[in-house]
Design an enzyme around this catalytic site. Structure first.
Site, PDB file in Angstrom:
ATOM      1  N   HIS A 207      44.164  45.192  25.635  1.00 12.72           N
ATOM      2  CA  HIS A 207      45.385  45.660  26.310  1.00 12.72           C
ATOM      3  C   HIS A 207      46.602  45.051  25.613  1.00 12.72           C
ATOM      4  O   HIS A 207      46.709  43.826  25.484  1.00 12.72           O
ATOM      5  CB  HIS A 207      45.359  45.268  27.793  1.00 12.72           C
ATOM      6  CG  HIS A 207      44.374  46.077  28.579  1.00 12.72           C
ATOM      7  ND1 HIS A 207      43.581  45.552  29.564  1.00 12.72           N
ATOM      8  CD2 HIS A 207      44.062  47.406  28.490  1.00 12.72           C
ATOM      9  CE1 HIS A 207      42.810  46.522  30.061  1.00 12.72           C
ATOM     10  NE2 HIS A 207      43.091  47.645  29.425  1.00 12.72           N
ATOM     11  N   ALA A 208      47.510  45.939  25.216  1.00  9.15           N
ATOM     12  CA  ALA A 208      48.596  45.539  24.323  1.00  9.15           C
ATOM     13  C   ALA A 208      49.459  44.392  24.863  1.00  9.15           C
ATOM     14  O   ALA A 208      49.787  43.456  24.147  1.00  9.15           O
ATOM     15  CB  ALA A 208      49.466  46.760  24.036  1.00  9.15           C
ATOM     16  N   HIS A 346      41.175  38.927  28.474  1.00  9.82           N
ATOM     17  CA  HIS A 346      42.336  39.667  28.988  1.00  9.82           C
ATOM     18  C   HIS A 346      43.288  38.676  29.643  1.00  9.82           C
ATOM     19  O   HIS A 346      43.019  37.492  29.721  1.00  9.82           O
ATOM     20  CB  HIS A 346      41.896  40.645  30.078  1.00  9.82           C
ATOM     21  CG  HIS A 346      41.098  41.820  29.621  1.00  9.82           C
ATOM     22  ND1 HIS A 346      41.557  43.100  29.715  1.00  9.82           N
ATOM     23  CD2 HIS A 346      39.849  41.912  29.090  1.00  9.82           C
ATOM     24  CE1 HIS A 346      40.630  43.942  29.257  1.00  9.82           C
ATOM     25  NE2 HIS A 346      39.583  43.242  28.873  1.00  9.82           N
ATOM     26  N   SER A 347      44.387  39.206  30.162  1.00 11.65           N
ATOM     27  CA  SER A 347      45.233  38.427  31.071  1.00 11.65           C
ATOM     28  C   SER A 347      45.906  39.415  32.015  1.00 11.65           C
ATOM     29  O   SER A 347      45.965  40.602  31.702  1.00 11.65           O
ATOM     30  CB  SER A 347      46.290  37.625  30.303  1.00 11.65           C
ATOM     31  OG  SER A 347      47.344  38.456  29.872  1.00 11.65           O
ATOM     32  N   TYR A 402      39.208  44.693  41.173  1.00 14.38           N
ATOM     33  CA  TYR A 402      39.311  46.084  41.648  1.00 14.38           C
ATOM     34  C   TYR A 402      38.269  46.932  40.944  1.00 14.38           C
ATOM     35  O   TYR A 402      37.727  46.531  39.917  1.00 14.38           O
ATOM     36  CB  TYR A 402      40.714  46.657  41.417  1.00 14.38           C
ATOM     37  CG  TYR A 402      41.315  46.405  40.044  1.00 14.38           C
ATOM     38  CD1 TYR A 402      40.786  46.984  38.900  1.00 14.38           C
ATOM     39  CD2 TYR A 402      42.425  45.579  39.896  1.00 14.38           C
ATOM     40  CE1 TYR A 402      41.352  46.761  37.651  1.00 14.38           C
ATOM     41  CE2 TYR A 402      43.009  45.346  38.650  1.00 14.38           C
ATOM     42  CZ  TYR A 402      42.452  45.947  37.534  1.00 14.38           C
ATOM     43  OH  TYR A 402      43.007  45.720  36.303  1.00 14.38           O
ATOM     44  N   GLU A 425      39.858  36.829  32.522  1.00 15.87           N
ATOM     45  CA  GLU A 425      41.294  37.067  32.712  1.00 15.87           C
ATOM     46  C   GLU A 425      41.971  35.703  32.592  1.00 15.87           C
ATOM     47  O   GLU A 425      41.827  34.836  33.456  1.00 15.87           O
ATOM     48  CB  GLU A 425      41.586  37.659  34.095  1.00 15.87           C
ATOM     49  CG  GLU A 425      41.017  39.043  34.316  1.00 15.87           C
ATOM     50  CD  GLU A 425      41.827  40.164  33.658  1.00 15.87           C
ATOM     51  OE1 GLU A 425      42.920  39.902  33.110  1.00 15.87           O
ATOM     52  OE2 GLU A 425      41.336  41.303  33.687  1.00 15.87           O
TER      53      GLU A 425
HETATM   54  O1  0X9 Z   1      41.621  46.526  34.379  1.00 13.17           O
HETATM   55  C1  0X9 Z   1      41.080  45.997  33.410  1.00 13.17           C
HETATM   56  O2  0X9 Z   1      40.726  46.607  32.422  1.00 13.17           O
HETATM   57  C2  0X9 Z   1      40.886  44.479  33.407  1.00 13.17           C
HETATM   58  N1  0X9 Z   1      42.011  43.824  34.034  1.00 13.17           N
HETATM   59  S1  0X9 Z   1      43.482  43.854  33.312  1.00 13.17           S
HETATM   60  O3  0X9 Z   1      44.432  43.375  34.268  1.00 13.17           O
HETATM   61  N2  0X9 Z   1      43.481  42.834  32.112  1.00 13.17           N
HETATM   62  O4  0X9 Z   1      43.757  45.159  32.841  1.00 13.17           O
HETATM   63  C3  0X9 Z   1      39.638  44.130  34.179  1.00 13.17           C
HETATM   64  C4  0X9 Z   1      38.402  44.769  33.656  1.00 13.17           C
HETATM   65  C5  0X9 Z   1      37.176  44.342  34.392  1.00 13.17           C
HETATM   66  N3  0X9 Z   1      36.009  45.059  33.986  1.00 13.17           N
HETATM   67  C6  0X9 Z   1      35.685  46.274  34.481  1.00 13.17           C
HETATM   68  N4  0X9 Z   1      36.311  46.806  35.469  1.00 13.17           N
HETATM   69  N5  0X9 Z   1      34.649  46.882  33.950  1.00 13.17           N
HETATM   70 ZN    ZN Z   2      43.483  43.664  30.229  1.00 11.38          ZN
END
Ligand code: 0X9
Ligand code: ZN
Length: 482
Positions: A207-208, A346-347, A402, A425
């Site tokens: 994620h950018a 991620h963050s 989520y 995260e």
């Molecule tokens: O939404 C996402 O892709 C991730 N969180 S973020 O805030 N960095 O965008 C969480 C991804 C968790 N993994 C899956 N849902 N498969």
């Molecule tokens: Zn992310």
């Protein structure tokens, strides 16, 4: 004391500097935190999310920093001045949504973050004259690097690595992003003849806008090389790590989006490919959310079919060049089932997440496999807490964060059967959010390294000691949950 004086001097220097740059300014944008107590309230937030996408002009609509999939999932929402009254009308006054104004003018916060990112390296240079750097890493880790600088940094690491121990590091171009930027994997393999060695995949920057993620992966690579190969710096546990595992590290998964978040719109999330037009939009929207583009349960909950949304899943599994390149590479590397751990950084939010993310209440099977993964996540988060006292929540993505389908972690475990697949995260918990100052890179990096060591130690114990799960894990994981 000297440091304090220098810091004060540098602080004054920061105050004197004139604001510059041509990136999106966020002047007058407000940052709200909304906490929906009921499922109806979460649905209201989701309808706002869908009604006001950030595109086709980034920043035109609402920018959600996370997704309101369920009640009690707090969301940070960036609201442009023109939408403040519409937003407040929909949300404020609802007894089932707690609304908090975090920043009245996010433009000032973003400008300050921008200044710090430019000035902090200079400050550190001055500081280092007074205080000798004690950790002896190869890179400085005091700045969020641009794409070119990042490739240069990876190159420096690879060269230094091979000077310390020849033929240990290799850079591999595994494909390119939509706009042609390279996807570079750094391979750290201490003995390339050992067929028994298992592999660890680590990626960052899918994620950018999550700048701390590539910076942290780079930091981890530096520690593995500096403390695992340099005789003067040897840390026994890191040395042992390189004896047991080979590392495949992709610090910057989404270079196009990353560059765009530096040059144009700080909160860009997706890649930069041009999508076909959406019926509701007169202009074409760009970008696929690469972490909704994977093939396991692609197209389900928490992913959007609207190309203008931040969680746009693409036209089909692996439709994006970046995720297709990673799929090809990872599948090939795993053809002999050698990948033991798949890690995505991620963050923000401070979580250690395990599959599955596509649906609440969905767990790896058999239950023992879920229990083991949860145990690894627990010991990883405990160690990260012990490092800097930042607390990480662990659990399945869908349960504790989520629902979001088409994620890399679900695919690695669900499709490739990689035994341990986790998403971390990184910090913070929302105070700075994506705008975490560069002064945190080393701090977060060392926390991530200690977390990685703890996770791999736990995996080793689980794989070699039949009693470990019963005696050390069951106390921390409610196995009956799985
Ligand atoms: O939404 C996402 O892709 C991730 N969180 S973020 O805030 N960095 O965008 C969480 C991804 C968790 N993994 C899956 N849902 N498969
Ligand atoms: Zn992310």
């Amino acid at each position: 004391m000297k440091i304090c004086l220098l810091l004060i001097a540098a602080g004054l220097l920061i105050c004197q500097t004139v604001q510059g740059g041509k990136t999106f300014s966020f002047e007058g944008y407000r940052l709200y935190r909304a906490d929906p107590f009921t499922k109806e309230a979460a649905a209201v937030l989701r309808s706002l999310h869908d009604a006001y996408p950030s595109e086709p002009e980034p920043g035109l609509g609402l920018t959600f920093f996370n997704y309101p999939s369920h009640r009690n999932v707090k969301v940070d929402i960036l609201v442009p001045p023109r939408l403040v009254s519409a937003f407040r009308k929909a949300v404020a006054g609802r007894p089932d949504i707690q609304l908090e104004l975090l920043h009245r003018n996010y433009g000032r916060v973003a400008a300050q973050a921008d200044r710090e990112n430019r000035q902090f390296p200079r400050l550190m240079k001055r500081l280092r004259r007074a205080v000798r750097r004690s950790d002896q890493l190869i890179l400085n880790h005091n700045q969020y690097l641009r794409y070119d600088q990042l490739l240069e940094a990876v190159n420096t690491l690879a060269q230094q690595c091979n000077l310390l121990r020849s033929n240990t590091c290799r850079q591999q171009e595994i494909g390119s992003a939509y706009e042609g930027r390279k996807l570079i994997v750094l391979r750290i393999e201490k003995s390339q003849t050992d067929k028994q060695k298992r592999k660890v995949w680590i990626d960052g920057g899918i994620h950018a806008r999550e700048w701390i993620s590539p910076a942290t992966v780079l930091y981890m690579a530096d520690v593995l090389i500096s403390k695992g190969l340099n005789r003067r710096m040897w840390t026994p546990e890191v040395v042992a790590l390189l004896d047991y595992y080979d590392f495949l590290m992709l610090p910057l998964y989404n270079p196009d989006g990353y560059e765009y978040s530096h040059s144009h719109y700080r909160f860009w999330r997706k890649n930069r490919q041009t999508n076909g037009g959406h019926p509701s939009q007169s202009r074409v929207c760009r970008g696929v959310d690469l972490n909704r583009n994977y093939g396991y349960k692609w197209g389900g909950s928490g992913s959007s079919s609207d190309p203008c949304q931040d969680n746009y899943r693409g036209t089909g599994p692996f439709s994006a060049m970046e995720s297709a390149a990673v799929k090809r590479f990872v599948e090939q590397e795993n053809s002999d089932k050698k990948i033991l751990l798949f890690l995505s950084y991620h963050s923000y939010g401070q979580y250690v997440l395990m599959p599955f993310g596509f649906k609440r209440g969905a767990y790896p099977r058999p239950a023992l496999s879920a229990g083991k993964m949860s145990c690894v996540a627990f010991f990883g988060s405990r160690e990260m807490f012990a490092t800097n006292h930042r607390f990480y929540i662990h659990g399945t993505s869908a349960d504790v964060l989520y629902e979001a389908s088409g994620g890399s972690d679900d695919w690695a475990h669900g499709s490739l059967e990689v035994p341990y697949s986790l998403t971390v995260e990184l910090p913070d918990d929302g105070a700075y959010g994506f705008l975490l100052p560069p002064a945190y890179i080393r701090n977060v990096g060392s926390e991530a390294v200690r977390g990685l060591l703890a996770m791999l130690r736990t995996i080793h114990d689980l794989e070699t000691n039949t009693n470990f799960y019963r005696t050390r894990c069951l106390a921390h994981t409610a196995a009956s949950d799985y």
